[in-house]
Design an enzyme around this catalytic site. Structure first.
Site, mmCIF file in Angstrom:
data_model
loop_
_atom_site.group_PDB
_atom_site.id
_atom_site.type_symbol
_atom_site.label_atom_id
_atom_site.label_comp_id
_atom_site.label_asym_id
_atom_site.label_seq_id
_atom_site.Cartn_x
_atom_site.Cartn_y
_atom_site.Cartn_z
ATOM 1 N N TYR A 100 -1.493 -0.494 10.880
ATOM 2 C CA TYR A 100 -1.554 -0.719 9.430
ATOM 3 C C TYR A 100 -0.230 -0.335 8.772
ATOM 4 C CZ TYR A 100 -3.545 -0.910 4.736
ATOM 5 O OH TYR A 100 -3.815 -1.232 3.424
ATOM 6 N N SER B 289 0.861 -1.185 0.000
ATOM 7 C CA SER B 289 0.000 0.000 0.000
ATOM 8 C C SER B 289 0.890 1.225 0.000
ATOM 9 C CB SER B 289 -0.871 -0.016 1.269
ATOM 10 O OG SER B 289 -1.446 1.242 1.520
#
Length: 244
Positions: A158, A145
């Site tokens: 995350y 990501s």
């Protein structure tokens, strides 16, 4: 000009395939004749994805899989190989997140994010690697990501998991080449998927990309000539807000 490879007949295992990007990957790659092995912890949603693909005359098979459970993963991988003879590609896509500050984030939530997003790809890769090595080929794609490149508030777990997954991906890339296994970190920007929309229902869809666009980039990566590998590829919306 060097002809690109085909994914027709390739057995491709996708984690987190019940919806969102995982489902889009299964749809797009099945169009080229790949045998899609869709896996997820959510059996009912997974069945819907598989039925959608097979109703179009394409090949897809569903297996319930918990990427954080090494015994479940090893048993399921063994069953997949018994059923289909091989696993050519892994797409480590399963992921979770909590939009919480470090003060609000619980120990349990931290561990879940790290377990699913980082330890899960390790467990799945470790289970499949010996089969790929024996076959003398394979491709492992890890969905990272833009969160693996920069940081924003209320996403510490995350970010930690995706930065870790990026490091894991590049490390395995350097390690696996001797066994003729390719490894790619696919850096995906914001997508129009439940992963974001469930947590941010008011988000502007114009700032996000269709997950099928990212799935198309995976097809591109998988069809490169045998003598080349793409260790990392970033695919972001034209209006991506998490990247300059």
């Amino acid at each position: 000009m060097k002809q690109l490879n085909t994914i027709e007949g390739k057995v491709i295992l996708v984690t987190g395939a019940a919806r969102g990007l995982g489902a889009a990957i299964c749809r797009i790659l099945s169009e080229d004749g790949a045998i899609m092995i869709a896996t997820d912890v959510n059996a009912s949603l997974l069945e819907k994805t598989v039925n959608e693909i097979t109703s179009q005359g394409k090949k897809a098979y569903g297996y319930t899989l918990n990427v954080t459970d090494e015994n479940n993963v090893e048993e399921t991988v063994k069953k997949i190989v018994n059923d289909h003879g091989k696993i050519d590609v892994i797409v480590n896509n399963a992921g979770v997140d909590y939009t919480k500050s470090i003060e609000e984030l619980s120990y349990k939530e931290w561990r879940q994010v790290i377990d699913v997003n980082l330890t899960g790809p390790f467990i799945v890769t470790k289970a499949v690697y010996p089969y790929m090595k024996k076959n003398g080929s394979g491709h492992i794609i890890n969905i990272t990501s833009t969160a693996s490149k920069r940081a924003w508030p209320n996403a510490s777990a995350y970010h930690a998991s995706k930065w870790g997954l990026s490091g894991f991906s590049h490390a395995i890339h350097s390690e696996a080449r001797k066994d003729k296994i390719k490894v790619t970190a696919l850096v995906a920007g914001g997508m129009q998927t439940p992963f974001l929309l469930d947590r941010f229902p008011d988000i502007d869809l114009n700032l996000l990309q269709n997950p099928e666009n990212v799935a198309e980039s995976i097809r591109y990566v998988l069809t490169q000539p045998n003598g080349s590998v793409i260790p990392e590829l970033m695919v972001i919306p034209m209006t991506e807000t998490s990247w300059p």
